[in-house]
Design an enzyme around this catalytic site. Structure first.
Site, PDB file in Angstrom:
ATOM      1  N   GLU A 293       0.784  -1.318  -0.090  1.00 44.72           N
ATOM      2  CA  GLU A 293       0.022   0.081  -0.128  1.00 44.72           C
ATOM      3  C   GLU A 293       0.857   1.213  -0.010  1.00 44.72           C
ATOM      4  O   GLU A 293       0.467   2.150   0.829  1.00 44.72           O
ATOM      5  CB  GLU A 293      -1.088   0.068   1.211  1.00 44.72           C
ATOM      6  CG  GLU A 293      -1.966  -1.258   1.015  1.00 44.72           C
ATOM      7  CD  GLU A 293      -3.251  -1.282   1.976  1.00 44.72           C
ATOM      8  OE1 GLU A 293      -2.726  -0.676   3.184  1.00 44.72           O
ATOM      9  OE2 GLU A 293      -4.211  -1.388   1.816  1.00 44.72           O
TER      10      GLU A 293
ATOM     11  N   GLU B 227      -5.637  -8.466  -1.368  1.00 43.48           N
ATOM     12  CA  GLU B 227      -6.321  -8.238  -0.022  1.00 43.48           C
ATOM     13  C   GLU B 227      -7.822  -7.682  -0.396  1.00 43.48           C
ATOM     14  O   GLU B 227      -7.865  -6.859  -1.128  1.00 43.48           O
ATOM     15  CB  GLU B 227      -5.723  -6.718   0.578  1.00 43.48           C
ATOM     16  CG  GLU B 227      -4.524  -7.317   1.464  1.00 43.48           C
ATOM     17  CD  GLU B 227      -3.901  -6.330   2.583  1.00 43.48           C
ATOM     18  OE1 GLU B 227      -4.938  -5.238   3.057  1.00 43.48           O
ATOM     19  OE2 GLU B 227      -2.977  -5.779   2.613  1.00 43.48           O
TER      20      GLU B 227
HETATM   21  C1  BG6 Z   1      -4.431  -2.760   4.640  1.00 44.09           C
HETATM   22  C2  BG6 Z   1      -3.162  -3.397   5.207  1.00 44.09           C
HETATM   23  O1  BG6 Z   1      -4.502  -1.472   4.811  1.00 44.09           O
HETATM   24  O2  BG6 Z   1      -5.588  -3.234   5.257  1.00 44.09           O
HETATM   25  C3  BG6 Z   1      -3.235  -4.539   6.201  1.00 44.09           C
HETATM   26  O3  BG6 Z   1      -2.318  -3.945   4.167  1.00 44.09           O
HETATM   27  C4  BG6 Z   1      -4.503  -4.139   6.864  1.00 44.09           C
HETATM   28  O4  BG6 Z   1      -1.941  -4.634   6.959  1.00 44.09           O
HETATM   29  C5  BG6 Z   1      -5.935  -4.198   6.248  1.00 44.09           C
HETATM   30  O5  BG6 Z   1      -4.437  -5.092   8.101  1.00 44.09           O
HETATM   31  C6  BG6 Z   1      -6.994  -4.072   7.001  1.00 44.09           C
HETATM   32  O6  BG6 Z   1      -6.828  -2.742   7.693  1.00 44.09           O
HETATM   33  P1  BG6 Z   1      -7.132  -2.702   9.531  1.00 44.09           P
HETATM   34  O7  BG6 Z   1      -6.683  -1.376   9.733  1.00 44.09           O
HETATM   35  O8  BG6 Z   1      -8.461  -2.935   9.494  1.00 44.09           O
HETATM   36  O9  BG6 Z   1      -6.356  -4.003   9.814  1.00 44.09           O
END
Ligand code: BG6
Length: 486
Positions: free
Chosen positions: A179, A380
């Site tokens: 990211e 993701e």
């Molecule tokens: C992304 C990241 O921002 O989203 C992860 O690459 C992160 O590391 C995921 O865990 C979800 O975000 P959060 O803040 O809910 O954990």
């Protein structure tokens, strides 16, 4: 009935995590202190406080994770049962170079990832590795100023070369900076620290520093890509290096032309990192904008050549939500997330205020393919929610199933109907882990429930959520069956 579309046979269905969010063992086997190790727990709407050193009484959730450092052999068995074909994790930089600038790597750290990667293969799971996922050694922040310093490029490349040479015979898919474009939100110190290791700057210099640090990261990424391809040739293997972009589509708040222009600039601003990674050049609007702002970004002719000659093999991206913007009346169209973001009346939100927008997934995939002409890899996508463990250890997470039904369907429509090339789809996060933004355990993303709370209290036992069975069937039918469970 939710219509599904069959994906190609070699499609990589999987899940994704990051080392610092689940390994725990923060000071074991020679590991050094990373920036994640000095972040205290926060919660929804409360930013995580960053301490200068590790305080004896602080609640540092990343120190514990879910103890994956010790439990991974059992957890990979569960993931095999789930049917995962791929699993993305990061290699913690501080396990390999504890301070980031040692002459020699830490053999115990390298041996740990040997074991982990071998265990994935043993379970028929293809490893996908991120090199930098919010885990810079703290020493590089304090002694070098993070990526504002050109010297850090070589330190990162040395780390990357070390692990790519070591595991390049067993790992095909790599990504450089997780990211990288989160730092568009340069007003949020959290993102500048996580992405670039920037700390202790004057507020007035944050934006320029962000662009400078980003440039050095882009150079580092191009060097890693170049070296990885050379290593692949030597090893006689296929190594693919991708970038990793946080894709949040930014829509115009209305059909007013000024709103549409503003949204276009928002997209240009958030995704210029992708332009450089995939197309190898900086866009003109950005160079003009820097001039207008009086920013002096150190970019040499040699850097430009390197970037142009070493573009990524694929574009990895995360997708969680979309946003809308409206016109600010500024001639330079400066994108300001804090200033002109609004709610989309057509979308619902998660408990953390993240707008749920499956259709945006299809839109974004088409937008990226049209712009960058590189295969995509969804690395993701997932739904953070409070889950309830029943007395007989069940978790009825139909809300998570509903989120995935919409997003997987949109992904399949983009791939099958629109013909967007797609390597795979990895959910965040397969198994519950520590949230990156808030440090909570209770913001859960997994198909596998981990019995731990925000203070690390609990048995640590693993239980299967209803969504486990559901995703298992999605994978078994190669995406053709998305219906709810009976
Ligand atoms: C992304 C990241 O921002 O989203 C992860 O690459 C992160 O590391 C995921 O865990 C979800 O975000 P959060 O803040 O809910 O954990």
């Amino acid at each position: 009935m939710v219509k599904g579309y069959q994906m190609p046979d070699d499609f990589l269905w999987g899940s994704a995590v990051a080392a610092h969010q689940l390994e725990g063992a923060w000071n074991v086997d020679g590991k050094g202190v990373s920036i994640a190790d000095v972040m205290l727990a926060g919660k929804s709407g409360v930013r995580r406080e960053v301490t200068d050193t590790v305080l004896p009484d602080g609640n540092y959730p990343n120190h514990r994770g879910i103890d994956f450092y010790h439990t991974f052999p059992e957890d990979f068995k569960r993931m095999k049962e789930l049917g995962l074909k791929a699993f993305r994790t990061s290699i913690a930089w501080t396990r390999i170079f504890p301070n980031g600038d040692e002459a020699e790597p830490n053999e115990a750290g390298l041996a740990f990832y040997d074991r982990m990667i071998d265990e994935m293969h043993k379970n028929g799971i293809e490893p996908v590795i991120t090199l930098s996922h919010f885990e810079m050694p703290l020493h590089l922040v304090n002694a070098y100023g993070g990526f504002r310093n050109r010297e850090v490029i070589d330190l990162f490349v040395k780390f990357a070369d070390t692990v790519i040479r070591r595991y390049g015979d067993r790992v095909k898919y790599w990504m450089t900076f997780n990211e990288i474009n989160n730092q568009t939100e340069w007003m949020n110190p959290h993102h500048l620290l996580q992405d670039s290791g920037l700390k202790d700057y004057r507020p007035g210099e944050a934006q320029e520093l962000m662009y400078q640090a980003s440039h050095y990261e882009l150079v580092a990424s191009a060097l890693v890509t170049k070296h990885a391809h050379e290593t692949a040739q030597k090893l006689g293997t296929d190594i693919q290096v991708g970038c990793m972009i946080a894709m949040n589509p930014v829509y115009p708040a209305s059909s007013k032309p000024e709103d549409i222009l503003e949204a276009q600039r928002a997209m240009q601003t958030r995704y210029y990192w992708g332009d450089v990674h995939a197309n190898g050049v900086y866009p003109n609007w950005l160079k003009n904008f820097w001039q207008h702002k009086g920013f002096k970004i150190d970019i040499t002719a040699a850097d430009e050549k390197l970037l142009a000659e070493n573009t990524v093999d694929y574009v990895g991206f995360s997708y969680y939500m979309s946003w809308t913007v409206s016109d600010t009346g500024d001639e330079w169209l400066e994108y300001n997330e804090a200033g002109n973001h609004g709610d989309n009346p057509f979308l619902k939100k998660s408990d953390w205020g993240w707008q749920i927008d499956p259709v945006g997934m299809r839109w974004a995939m088409n937008w990226m393919w049209d712009r960058w002409h590189k295969p995509l890899f969804i690395v993701e996508n997932g739904f953070g929610a409070y889950d309830k463990l029943t007395d007989n250890h069940q978790i009825h997470d139909d809300y998570r199933i509903a989120y995935f039904q919409g997003h997987i369907q949109a992904m399949e429509q983009a791939a099958v109907l629109d013909g967007v090339p797609l390597i795979g789809y990895l959910t965040w996060s397969g198994i519950d882990l520590v949230s990156a933004s808030t440090g909570e355990m209770l913001k859960r993303y997994g198909f596998i429930y981990v019995d731990l709370d925000d203070m690390g209290q609990g048995t640590g036992e693993r239980y299967y959520k209803d969504s486990f069975k559901w995703y298992q069937r999605v994978i078994a039918t190669n995406g053709a069956t998305l219906d709810s469970l009976d």
